[in-house]
Design an enzyme around this catalytic site. Structure first.
Site, PDB file in Angstrom:
ATOM      1  CE  LYS A 181      -3.858   2.005   2.676  1.00 31.78           C
ATOM      2  NZ  LYS A 181      -4.778   1.750   3.818  1.00 31.78           N
ATOM      3  CB  SER A 233      -8.633   0.747   5.863  1.00 31.00           C
ATOM      4  OG  SER A 233      -9.385   1.907   6.104  1.00 31.00           O
ATOM      5  CB  SER A 247      -8.006   3.692   2.940  1.00 33.29           C
ATOM      6  OG  SER A 247      -7.167   3.056   3.901  1.00 33.29           O
TER       7      SER A 247
END
Length: 509
Positions: free
Chosen positions: A86, A185, A161
């Site tokens: 990420k 998330s 996210s």
């Protein structure tokens, strides 16, 4: 074996093929790079792919394997298996942006601890995945560099996210990925993409080098296509870190062994499963989500688990408390982006150039609407005259929720619920921020309490994936993997394979 066939293997299967000498890490990494080139134009899971560096990492892994074969020194099981990271997690020499214009083009001079762990275990890093800007969002629609699509339906959100990481795994662009979980998330994107995501116990995976949103809530964790894949990655990234003041000593390890033993035995007769009454359906829940959840409960009972309903009475306040605590911490953490030290710098077009005017111009141009919204809210609740009424009260509610969990563990070894009340919604469907926030109602409690959680696929509702969430006491992460492995085995037996095998094919260039 074709490149496409290689990408369809689970991470565990890829690791076994590498260990047997059937493939090389270079071949495996190249296959995933080709898959990214073919489909990521439609999915947009990645913000940055460094093919040359990934292949160099793969060559190093192959070299290490040859040396290991000669010396007899063991390699980690995932050595040579590529991974996606990420873009909230800093990587030495590779752009890290947090999906924000304010960090566009920033190249960190160091690795996050978990990235250092990946490198030490010889996992080639394919690239950096998309996210909601500074992890503020639940749909990956709020990236400054374009939204990510759900591989099951390109017109729908992949969750957030960590939507980029989930989409990369779900579209076979990466076998495993790392995400972060502040209010769900990791788990919520896993649920809506038909993948597995784990939020470890807070403090067991280092936050050093993870760009902070809400420091008391942020938790990095693994994502994969199976429970075993997630467990294997968990064992790599979990470690005590003196660079992280919240890092716990003796982080739980050996999760992969737990999964293998559980799948072999399929026995949950000594496990007490508590169904969270406050999260078991109700207003806003899709009927298919609730049906899938209860079907999974029946499978747990068939495996011998004792299932009963458990109440956590203060969960009704969890969403409100979270959306006071999280923005307050975020507003403090994002104060460092001032146009003075690093990242974007914008000078005002008119008027004097002072620290105040540069900061205002930089933050105005560099932050997106959702980030600005949360900074404003967080600054307000921390301001004089409002601190006790809002932030202080929210922290008291957090304590009550933690006590609810403590009481619940006396009656149950694990707690379960749907991972999300809805399936993946269409882009733009929840243009009201409050509507997006409400999707987090099932995942937020684990972050407020600091307990570990896992989401694994439990079926389909109207052709879209549904997730089953399991929570466990702090440091009892192995319980997540044990129940998850048994449930996954039972579900796949009924499906005749993995849920992702039923996903529609992406159009390849």
């Amino acid at each position: 074996m074709t490149a496409d066939a290689l990408t369809r293997f689970t991470a565990a299967e890829q690791a076994a093929a590498l260990a047997a000498g059937e493939i090389s890490s270079r071949e495996l990494t190249q296959a995933h790079l080709e898959r990214i080139a073919a489909v990521d134009g439609a999915v947009h899971a990645f913000l940055d792919v460094d093919a040359a560096k990934a292949l160099a990492d793969a060559d190093e892994a192959d070299s290490r394997r040859r040396s290991s074969d000669e010396s007899g020194e063991p390699l980690g099981e995932l050595a040579g298996v590529p991974v996606a990271v990420k873009d909230l997690i800093v990587t030495h020499g590779q752009v890290t942006t947090a999906a924000s214009r304010i960090l566009e083009g920033w190249v960190p001079p160091y690795d996050a601890t978990l990235v250092a762990n990946l490198r030490a275990a010889h996992l080639p890093i394919l690239g950096k995945t998309n996210l909601d800007e500074f992890a503020m969002g639940g749909s990956t629609e709020h990236s400054a560099f374009g939204r990510t699509a759900n591989p099951w339906d390109l017109g729908r959100i992949p969750g957030g996210s960590s939507g980029g990481s989930a989409a990369a795994v779900g579209s076979f662009e990466a076998p495993v990925a790392v995400g972060t979980d502040t209010g769900g998330s990791i788990r919520q994107p896993a649920a809506v993409t038909g993948t597995v995501g784990v939020k470890p116990t807070y403090g067991t995976v280092s936050r050093f080098g993870v760009i902070a949103m809400a420091s008391s809530l942020d938790t990095p964790g693994p994502m994969g296509r199976t429970v075993l894949d997630a467990a294997l990655l968990h064992d790599v990234i979990a470690s005590h870190d003196p660079l992280d003041s919240t890092s716990l000593v003796d982080a739980p390890r050996g999760m992969a062994d737990v999964v293998r033993e559980a799948r072999a035995g399929r026995d949950l007769t000594d496990l007490r499963v508590g169904v969270i009454a406050e999260l078991d359906g109700g207003e806003g829940y899709h009927a298919g989500v609730v049906d899938s959840f209860h079907s999974a409960l029946e499978l747990l009972e068939q495996a011998g688990a004792r299932v009963e309903t458990v109440s956590l009475p203060h969960l009704e306040y969890a969403l409100d408390a979270y959306y006071l605590i999280m923005p307050a911490e975020a507003s403090s953490n994002l104060a460092r982006y001032d146009g003075m030290r690093y990242g974007l710098r914008v000078e005002p077009e008119t008027g004097p150039i002072t620290a105040e005017t540069v900061m205002a111009a930089t933050r105005g141009a560099g932050f997106g609407d959702e980030v600005k919204r949360r900074i404003i809210l967080g600054t307000h609740v921390l301001s004089a005259g409002y601190y006790d009424a809002y932030y202080g009260s929210a922290q008291k509610v957090r304590t009550l929720i933690q006590r609810d969990f403590t009481s619940a563990w006396r009656r149950a070894d694990v707690l379960v619920s749907p991972t999300a009340p809805v399936t993946a919604y269409r882009f733009g469907e929840k243009d009201d921020p409050l509507a997006m926030y409400k999707v987090d109602v099932t995942t937020i409690p684990a972050n407020l309490a600091g307990v570990p959680g896992i989401s694994l696929p439990s079926g389909l509702s109207d052709g879209l994936p549904v997730g089953f969430q399991v929570l466990a006491p702090q440091r009892a992460d192995e319980r997540l993997y044990r129940l998850g492995a048994v449930l996954e085995a039972a579900l796949e037996e009924g499906w005749g394979g993995h849920l992702l095998d039923r996903a529609p094919e992406l159009e390849v260039k």
